[in-house]
Design a protein around this motif. Structure first.
Motif, short mmCIF file in Angstrom:
data_model
loop_
_atom_site.label_atom_id
_atom_site.label_comp_id
_atom_site.label_asym_id
_atom_site.label_seq_id
_atom_site.Cartn_x
_atom_site.Cartn_y
_atom_site.Cartn_z
N LEU A 133 30.77 28.31 36.92
CA LEU A 133 31.19 29.57 36.31
C LEU A 133 32.63 29.43 35.84
O LEU A 133 33.49 28.95 36.58
CB LEU A 133 31.06 30.70 37.34
CG LEU A 133 31.24 32.14 36.84
CD1 LEU A 133 30.17 32.49 35.82
CD2 LEU A 133 31.18 33.12 38.02
N ALA A 134 32.88 29.86 34.61
CA ALA A 134 34.22 29.71 34.01
C ALA A 134 35.29 30.40 34.83
O ALA A 134 35.05 31.45 35.43
CB ALA A 134 34.22 30.26 32.59
N ALA A 135 36.47 29.81 34.84
CA ALA A 135 37.56 30.32 35.68
C ALA A 135 37.94 31.75 35.34
O ALA A 135 38.22 32.55 36.23
CB ALA A 135 38.78 29.40 35.54
N ASN A 136 37.94 32.10 34.04
CA ASN A 136 38.33 33.46 33.69
C ASN A 136 37.30 34.48 34.19
O ASN A 136 37.65 35.60 34.58
CB ASN A 136 38.54 33.59 32.18
CG ASN A 136 37.28 33.34 31.38
OD1 ASN A 136 36.49 32.48 31.75
ND2 ASN A 136 37.11 34.05 30.29
N LEU A 137 36.02 34.08 34.21
CA LEU A 137 34.99 34.96 34.76
C LEU A 137 35.11 35.08 36.27
O LEU A 137 34.94 36.15 36.84
CB LEU A 137 33.59 34.44 34.40
CG LEU A 137 33.06 34.82 33.02
CD1 LEU A 137 31.68 34.21 32.80
CD2 LEU A 137 33.00 36.32 32.87
N ARG A 139 37.85 34.87 37.98
CA ARG A 139 39.00 35.73 38.26
C ARG A 139 38.67 37.20 38.00
O ARG A 139 38.99 38.08 38.80
CB ARG A 139 40.20 35.30 37.41
CG ARG A 139 40.86 34.02 37.86
CD ARG A 139 42.18 33.80 37.15
NE ARG A 139 42.00 33.64 35.72
CZ ARG A 139 41.84 32.48 35.11
NH1 ARG A 139 41.83 31.36 35.82
NH2 ARG A 139 41.69 32.40 33.80
N SER A 140 38.03 37.47 36.86
CA SER A 140 37.78 38.87 36.51
C SER A 140 36.75 39.51 37.43
O SER A 140 36.89 40.67 37.82
CB SER A 140 37.32 38.98 35.05
OG SER A 140 36.09 38.31 34.86
N GLU A 141 35.71 38.75 37.83
CA GLU A 141 34.68 39.30 38.70
C GLU A 141 35.20 39.49 40.14
O GLU A 141 34.85 40.47 40.80
CB GLU A 141 33.45 38.40 38.71
CG GLU A 141 32.70 38.37 37.38
CD GLU A 141 32.13 39.73 37.01
OE1 GLU A 141 30.98 40.03 37.38
OE2 GLU A 141 32.84 40.51 36.33
N PHE A 142 36.04 38.57 40.60
CA PHE A 142 36.63 38.72 41.93
C PHE A 142 37.57 39.93 41.94
O PHE A 142 37.58 40.72 42.89
CB PHE A 142 37.39 37.46 42.31
CG PHE A 142 37.79 37.42 43.77
CD1 PHE A 142 36.96 36.87 44.72
CD2 PHE A 142 39.02 37.93 44.18
CE1 PHE A 142 37.31 36.83 46.06
CE2 PHE A 142 39.39 37.90 45.50
CZ PHE A 142 38.54 37.34 46.46
N LYS A 143 38.34 40.07 40.87
CA LYS A 143 39.26 41.21 40.75
C LYS A 143 38.48 42.52 40.72
O LYS A 143 38.88 43.51 41.34
CB LYS A 143 40.09 41.05 39.48
CG LYS A 143 41.15 42.13 39.24
CD LYS A 143 42.03 41.72 38.07
CE LYS A 143 43.12 42.74 37.79
NZ LYS A 143 42.59 43.90 37.03
N ARG A 144 37.35 42.54 40.02
CA ARG A 144 36.52 43.74 39.96
C ARG A 144 35.98 44.09 41.34
O ARG A 144 35.94 45.27 41.72
CB ARG A 144 35.38 43.51 38.96
CG ARG A 144 34.53 44.73 38.69
CD ARG A 144 33.72 44.55 37.42
NE ARG A 144 32.67 43.56 37.54
CZ ARG A 144 31.40 43.84 37.84
NH1 ARG A 144 31.04 45.10 38.05
NH2 ARG A 144 30.50 42.89 37.89
N ALA A 145 35.58 43.06 42.11
CA ALA A 145 35.08 43.31 43.46
C ALA A 145 36.19 43.84 44.37
O ALA A 145 35.98 44.76 45.17
CB ALA A 145 34.49 42.02 44.04
N ALA A 146 37.39 43.28 44.23
CA ALA A 146 38.52 43.74 45.04
C ALA A 146 38.86 45.20 44.72
O ALA A 146 39.17 46.00 45.61
CB ALA A 146 39.74 42.85 44.79
N GLU A 147 38.79 45.55 43.44
CA GLU A 147 39.11 46.92 43.04
C GLU A 147 38.09 47.92 43.56
O GLU A 147 38.43 49.09 43.79
CB GLU A 147 39.21 46.99 41.52
CG GLU A 147 40.46 46.30 40.98
CD GLU A 147 40.48 46.21 39.46
OE1 GLU A 147 39.42 46.45 38.84
OE2 GLU A 147 41.55 45.89 38.91
#
Length: 522
Positions: A133-137, A139-147
């Motif tokens: 899975l691409a690094a930007n995805l 980061r964005s999906e982990f950030k979404r889960a944290a939020e």
């Protein structure tokens, strides 16, 4: 060497030899015992029976099985029946079910590991990315889960680039990956995480087929669970809770269950005060608070749209930068000056994209500007496009990374240039069915391809390779889809009382004229 490490390696070796670690074959009594031991049930049974450690008798096995069945909501028999074995073979989190206060099961379904964070801002850093899975995805999906967790408690998980500042280290690994709990290959253990402490971590098994959609193993869904652990929650016995040990069907839009919310609020409300974004924003919607920017709504023609290294979706327009919510709408505290975040960057940008974990690139005229960690300009930049991407023309309209294979696409007029490991391939934009030429922006976000031309927005299906077919067809308005301008446009379209009067007057005059004409004809 630590005995717990040797014990874990032994268990995995036995389970792998038996063919059960990845849930690929039937589970017999020996492999079931290894499973129960790995997830804390054997130790819990021995403690409950006042027996010494490592006393693996038949009675202990029966007691451990009964505890497992009770935890998982199965019929409690103590027998290794078909239903019990089926649950044991499901993909799951690698954290123990029976640990700490969880030994004496509680009336509440959620459980607390014991530790909590004593600060309101917890910093995390990725120290290893996925091959799938691409690094930007990531980061964005982990950030979404944290939020999603931060919606309900006054604790924020914030990404940083400095290893020294990070409270939590996040990485992907395979098999023996540097801790006492090796992974087991595809399908079995998906990930594991520590409780809050100075060396906190979240690890994901990179033998899984991670995706950002409903195919493969959804990364966001697993990250949402593991972040619960790193915030201090144990596994829940509620099958509908995010913190239940096993994973159900892929759900990239998964939200916290009331059991999860009650658990996390019980941990942090007394420490930091009661809090939820709904209370802060004065709304019950699941969408983040957004504002309506009159300038964007009245003239939605933008310069670029892209996601940065933290996965935040951004729009540039005339030297200003706007943060865009995932569901659409401008985030509070915007617009900002582009130079505030990226010092010295020109205000007129024609294309922008984030290239995996290498940095964010901005194209203007014949130049490329590159920014790395903490939005620092990369050494030696700006450079000519020809130096960085040989064969790609100047003055491109749009650019994006195709993270499926790391290719870069540059769009200009009716053509595109694909760059990957060598000279670029030039093709026609009409190779992308339904996508027009002279694009304003092209970007990857939430695992999908998005294209903008003027005020027209196209969502592209990467599987069928066509513009998505939907009840409300594409293209759609950029202003209403991404900038939250529907309400503004409705207000603008609603006539004032003066306009209403004028409209009725004109209607009456036309009606009277028709009446007079008809009378004269008679």
């Amino acid at each position: 060497m630590d005995n717990s490490y040797l014990r874990t390696v032994f268990l995995l070796a036995v389970m792998s030899w038996l063919g059960t670690a990845g849930g690929k074959h039937d589970m017999n009594e020996m492999s079931a015992m290894m499973y129960l031991d790995r997830y804390g049930y054997m130790d819990a049974a021995m403690e409950k029976m006042n027996m010494s450690a490592n006393n693996y008798t038949h009675d202990v096995m029966v007691m451990a099985t009964r505890q497992f069945q009770s935890f998982m909501g199965l019929k409690v028999t103590g027998n290794l029946d078909r239903e019990t074995k089926a649950v044991m073979m499901k993909p799951r989190c690698g954290v123990k079910d029976m640990m700490g206060p969880a030994y004496s099961r509680r009336s509440k379904r959620y459980a607390h590991i014991g530790n909590v964070w004593e600060m309101r801002t917890v910093y995390y850093k990725f120290t290893g990315y996925s091959r799938k899975l691409a690094a930007n995805l990531v980061r964005s999906e982990f950030k979404r889960a944290a939020e999603e967790w931060s919606r309900y408690v006054n604790v924020r998980l914030v990404p940083v680039w400095s290893r020294r500042r990070a409270n939590v280290r996040v990485k992907f690994g395979r098999m023996n990956h540097g801790d006492p709990w090796p992974f087991d290959g595809p399908y079995g253990v998906l990930a594991h995480a520590s409780q809050p402490h100075s060396e906190a971590f979240v690890h994901f098994d990179d033998d899984e087929k991670w995706t950002a959609n409903r195919r493969g193993r959804n990364f966001y869904q697993t990250a949402l669970h593991e972040i619960g652990h790193v915030l201090g929650l144990d596994h829940s016995t509620d099958k509908d809770a995010v913190m239940f040990p096993t994973v159900g069907e892929n759900n990239p839009e998964l939200k916290l269950h009331p059991d999860d919310i009650n658990g996390i609020k019980a941990l942090y409300d007394r420490r930091f005060g009661r809090f939820s974004l709904e209370e802060e924003w004065g709304q019950t919607s699941q969408k983040p608070a957004t504002i309506i920017d009159k300038e964007l709504c009245e003239n939605p023609q933008i310069d670029v749209m892209f996601s940065d290294m933290n996965g935040e979706l951004l729009v540039f327009k005339g030297g200003k930068m706007y943060g865009i919510a995932p569901e659409g709408g401008v985030l509070p505290h915007y617009p900002q000056s582009i130079s505030e975040r990226w010092p010295e960057l020109p205000s007129e940008i024609q294309a922008a994209f984030t290239y995996s974990d290498r940095g964010t690139y901005f194209l203007t005229g014949s130049e490329v500007w590159k920014y790395e960690e903490n939005n620092q300009r990369a050494k030696g930049f700006p450079k000519l496009i020809e130096e960085v991407f040989p064969g790609v023309p100047s003055d491109v309209d749009a650019a994006m990374e195709w993270e499926m294979d790391g290719s870069l696409f540059f769009f200009k007029g009716d053509n595109f240039w694909c760059v990957k490991n060598g000279p670029p391939f030039k093709g026609s934009i009409f190779s992308w069915p339904g996508i027009p030429g002279n694009l304003t922006a092209a970007f990857r976000y939430m695992g999908n391809s998005h294209f903008i031309s003027g005020n027209s927005y196209y969502l592209f299906d990467d599987v069928s390779f066509e513009v998505v077919r939907a009840e409300i067809p594409y293209p759609r308005n950029v202003s209403s889809t991404w900038f939250g301008c529907s309400e503004f446009e409705e207000k603008k379209a609603t006539p004032t009382s003066e306009a209403h009067c004028l409209q009725h007057t004109v209607t009456l005059m036309l009606t009277f004229s028709v009446f007079v004409v008809s009378r004269s004809i008679q």
